[in-house]
Structures are given as C-alpha cells and as structure tokens.
Design a protein around this motif. Sequence first.
Motif, mmCIF file in Angstrom:
data_model
loop_
_atom_site.group_PDB
_atom_site.id
_atom_site.type_symbol
_atom_site.label_atom_id
_atom_site.label_comp_id
_atom_site.label_asym_id
_atom_site.label_seq_id
_atom_site.Cartn_x
_atom_site.Cartn_y
_atom_site.Cartn_z
ATOM 1 N N VAL A 28 0.870 -1.181 0.000
ATOM 2 C CA VAL A 28 0.000 0.000 0.000
ATOM 3 C C VAL A 28 0.903 1.226 0.000
ATOM 4 C CG1 VAL A 28 -1.829 1.266 1.178
ATOM 5 C CG2 VAL A 28 -1.774 -1.244 1.288
ATOM 6 N N GLU A 29 0.921 1.945 -1.093
ATOM 7 C CA GLU A 29 1.752 3.134 -1.181
ATOM 8 C C GLU A 29 1.124 4.264 -0.368
ATOM 9 O OE1 GLU A 29 2.033 3.475 -5.473
ATOM 10 O OE2 GLU A 29 3.997 2.491 -5.417
ATOM 11 N N ASP A 30 1.971 5.091 0.243
ATOM 12 C CA ASP A 30 1.499 6.217 1.076
ATOM 13 C C ASP A 30 0.524 5.717 2.139
ATOM 14 O OD1 ASP A 30 2.970 8.092 -0.498
ATOM 15 O OD2 ASP A 30 1.389 7.997 -2.007
ATOM 16 N N PHE A 31 0.905 4.652 2.805
ATOM 17 C CA PHE A 31 0.076 4.051 3.854
ATOM 18 C C PHE A 31 -0.206 5.064 4.969
ATOM 19 C CE2 PHE A 31 -0.638 1.502 7.651
ATOM 20 C CZ PHE A 31 -1.417 0.444 7.204
ATOM 21 N N VAL A 32 0.810 5.852 5.358
ATOM 22 C CA VAL A 32 0.631 6.967 6.293
ATOM 23 C C VAL A 32 1.230 8.219 5.671
ATOM 24 C CG1 VAL A 32 0.669 5.494 8.344
ATOM 25 C CG2 VAL A 32 2.807 6.510 7.524
ATOM 26 N N ASP A 33 0.819 9.373 6.194
ATOM 27 C CA ASP A 33 1.350 10.624 5.640
ATOM 28 C C ASP A 33 2.635 11.037 6.351
ATOM 29 O OD1 ASP A 33 0.666 11.967 8.048
ATOM 30 O OD2 ASP A 33 -1.309 12.516 7.261
ATOM 31 N N ALA A 34 3.248 12.095 5.853
ATOM 32 C CA ALA A 34 4.546 12.536 6.361
ATOM 33 C C ALA A 34 4.476 12.981 7.816
ATOM 34 C CB ALA A 34 5.085 13.672 5.490
ATOM 35 N N THR A 35 3.349 13.536 8.237
ATOM 36 C CA THR A 35 3.212 13.989 9.623
ATOM 37 C C THR A 35 3.249 12.812 10.591
ATOM 38 O OG1 THR A 35 1.909 15.905 8.923
ATOM 39 C CG2 THR A 35 1.730 15.250 11.231
ATOM 40 N N VAL A 36 2.520 11.753 10.259
ATOM 41 C CA VAL A 36 2.537 10.548 11.097
ATOM 42 C C VAL A 36 3.945 9.967 11.148
ATOM 43 C CG1 VAL A 36 1.705 8.163 11.296
ATOM 44 C CG2 VAL A 36 0.107 10.007 10.725
ATOM 45 N N LEU A 37 4.592 9.892 10.013
ATOM 46 C CA LEU A 37 5.927 9.315 9.951
ATOM 47 C C LEU A 37 6.914 10.114 10.794
ATOM 48 C CD1 LEU A 37 7.154 6.870 8.470
ATOM 49 C CD2 LEU A 37 7.946 8.453 6.710
ATOM 50 N N ARG A 38 6.868 11.444 10.711
ATOM 51 C CA ARG A 38 7.763 12.283 11.522
ATOM 52 C C ARG A 38 7.497 12.080 13.002
ATOM 53 N NH1 ARG A 38 6.710 16.268 7.600
ATOM 54 N NH2 ARG A 38 5.116 17.183 8.945
ATOM 55 N N GLY A 39 6.230 11.988 13.385
ATOM 56 C CA GLY A 39 5.892 11.785 14.789
ATOM 57 C C GLY A 39 6.409 10.461 15.316
ATOM 58 N N LEU A 40 6.312 9.418 14.519
ATOM 59 C CA LEU A 40 6.806 8.109 14.936
ATOM 60 C C LEU A 40 8.320 8.123 15.094
ATOM 61 C CD1 LEU A 40 4.571 5.778 12.746
ATOM 62 C CD2 LEU A 40 4.409 6.133 15.218
ATOM 63 N N TRP A 41 9.008 8.776 14.170
ATOM 64 C CA TRP A 41 10.458 8.878 14.300
ATOM 65 C C TRP A 41 10.832 9.667 15.567
ATOM 66 C CZ3 TRP A 41 14.331 6.243 12.779
ATOM 67 C CH2 TRP A 41 14.354 5.601 11.544
ATOM 68 N N HIS A 42 10.089 10.724 15.837
ATOM 69 C CA HIS A 42 10.367 11.538 17.027
ATOM 70 C C HIS A 42 10.242 10.700 18.294
ATOM 71 C CE1 HIS A 42 9.172 14.193 20.390
ATOM 72 N NE2 HIS A 42 10.035 15.052 19.855
ATOM 73 N N ASP A 43 9.209 9.871 18.371
ATOM 74 C CA ASP A 43 8.952 9.099 19.578
ATOM 75 C C ASP A 43 9.811 7.845 19.679
ATOM 76 O OD1 ASP A 43 7.006 10.971 20.094
ATOM 77 O OD2 ASP A 43 5.311 9.659 19.623
ATOM 78 N N LEU A 44 10.046 7.185 18.551
ATOM 79 C CA LEU A 44 10.683 5.869 18.579
ATOM 80 C C LEU A 44 12.171 5.901 18.240
ATOM 81 C CD1 LEU A 44 7.875 3.869 16.735
ATOM 82 C CD2 LEU A 44 8.259 4.034 19.203
ATOM 83 N N GLY A 45 12.613 6.936 17.537
ATOM 84 C CA GLY A 45 14.014 7.018 17.128
ATOM 85 C C GLY A 45 15.002 6.913 18.271
#
Length: 287
Positions: A28-45
């Motif tokens: 599934v392309e573009d499964f999540v948007d860039a905002t969700v992806l940035r938030g996940l990196w912020h929390d999990l990185g």
Amino acid sequence: MAGLVRVAPDADLDEVVEILERDGGVIVEDFVDATVLRGLWHDLGPSLEARAYGDDWYNGTRTRRVSSVFARTHRLTPVVTQPLYLQAARRIMQQPVPVWIGRSRVEMTPTIQISGTQLIQIHTGQGKQPLHRDDALHLRRHPGPTSRVQLMLAMSDFTAENGGTLVIPGSHHWDDERPPRADEALPTEMRAGSGLIWLGGVYHGGGKNITDTPRTGLTIALDLGNLRQEENQYLAVPRESVLAYPEEVRRLLGYDRCPPGLGWYEMDDPYLVLDGGVPGAVEAPAA
C-alpha cells in the motif's frame, strides 16, 4: 510473479482482500502521511539509537529491534486502524464458526488482537534472515484459515539492496512439507510511509543490507483473539499508555472478550476495567 501488487491508500477493500487471499501480500503506497511518519520517528528514534545489535543468527547481529511499541508512542492509531490493513484483517480472519450448545447451533465470530510489535533496523553488513512463516508461532497447519495479518510500515525507503523484506508470493497456499527457497523470494521495494501487508502463512524474512545506510521498518501483527499474543501486551504497555489510545485500539491491545468466552475479567468485559466499571485488582488473602 514479477512482484507484489501495489495499491493506493484509498483502494477498494474488496480488491485488496482478493489480492491478499490470492498472493498473500500487497504493498500500500502512502500508507501513512509525512506527519505521522515524523511523529513516529520523534517518539521511537531515540529508543532505536540506544538499542544494541542483536546477538543471534535469527534476529540478526547487525540489526536493532525495539518492542513494546504501543508503550513508546501514542501515535499508532492511524497505523493500526488504516482501513486497508484493519478492515482487510477483519474481513479475512473474523469468519463465523459454527458451535453447538446443547441442541442449538450458533455461529461465533472471533475478535482480532494486536499480537507482536517491533521496530526493526537492518544495518550495513546484515545478511538475509532465514525465510519463515510467522503463524508457525501458533503451530498452524497449511494450507488453512488465516490466523495472522501483518504489517511492515516503511520508516525509511525499502530497496532490494538495503534489506527490503523478502516475500514469496503465494506461499501461504503451500503445504507444510514444501520448504522455501531463497531464489523464490522477492525483495519489497517501497518508499518511506508505504506499507507491506502480508498473511501469516507467507514465507518471508529480512533482506541483506549491502548499502551504507540502515533500513528501518515498523511491524505490527494482528492475530485471532483466541490465540495467545506473541508479545505480552498487558506487560508491554502500561495502563496509562493504553488509556492514551481510543477504545478500538484498547480492545485490539487485548482488553476485549473473544467469543465464546475468552479473556473475561470477573465474568465481564475486561474493557470495563479501563473504564472503571468493574472492581480493580483483587487483594491477595492474608498469609
């Protein structure tokens, strides 16, 4: 087969279910948007950066893995409830089962639940993971009904060179005597924010990374509610973290009953414990 079918995030659900049941996987392309992806990196990185490499051949000696993901971020609702993932999982797994109770024939529909979660980062020099079926954890026989639908969200770009997940399309139709071969597996190639959905009976594994940069993916497994969770979510996710999610996700984390009678607390819906509707922990008897 040239590779897995790719669909847009607003693709027709019936079409996606048909692809999954036929091929065992879909991108599934573009499964999540860039905002969700940035938030996940912020929390999990930070947790990923602090984690040491694994020390065994199966999980990888140049791979970092972080579990208890729902305890480390409150931003997973749009991931686990993405319609093409959650609704396809419900459609495929939540099939009515006939049960006789006395002289009455009734149909029971199982729930589904979040089973295992991991952030997986494959670094330079990591070799291929052995091809495997994830539903082997429950000693499932094949071919047979699907008991797991899994997601790999690309936190970074996946390529054939950096360890993009290897998948053997159609292998969920094989019996248990046919072993997987490396030359049958195809690498998953997708942009960050896209998602690979596959069935638990599909042979797959992490790929080999021969590039200079790591490949990072977030995986969530949905299993039938009458099976034991791969990751013990009751220990992995503290109550305050569970309460940060909406009811649908809380129930997916396991605070739910699976018909005909699995998971109850004090003979009632365990979700009521979170809602304060039934008594809390029972005190141990005096010594």
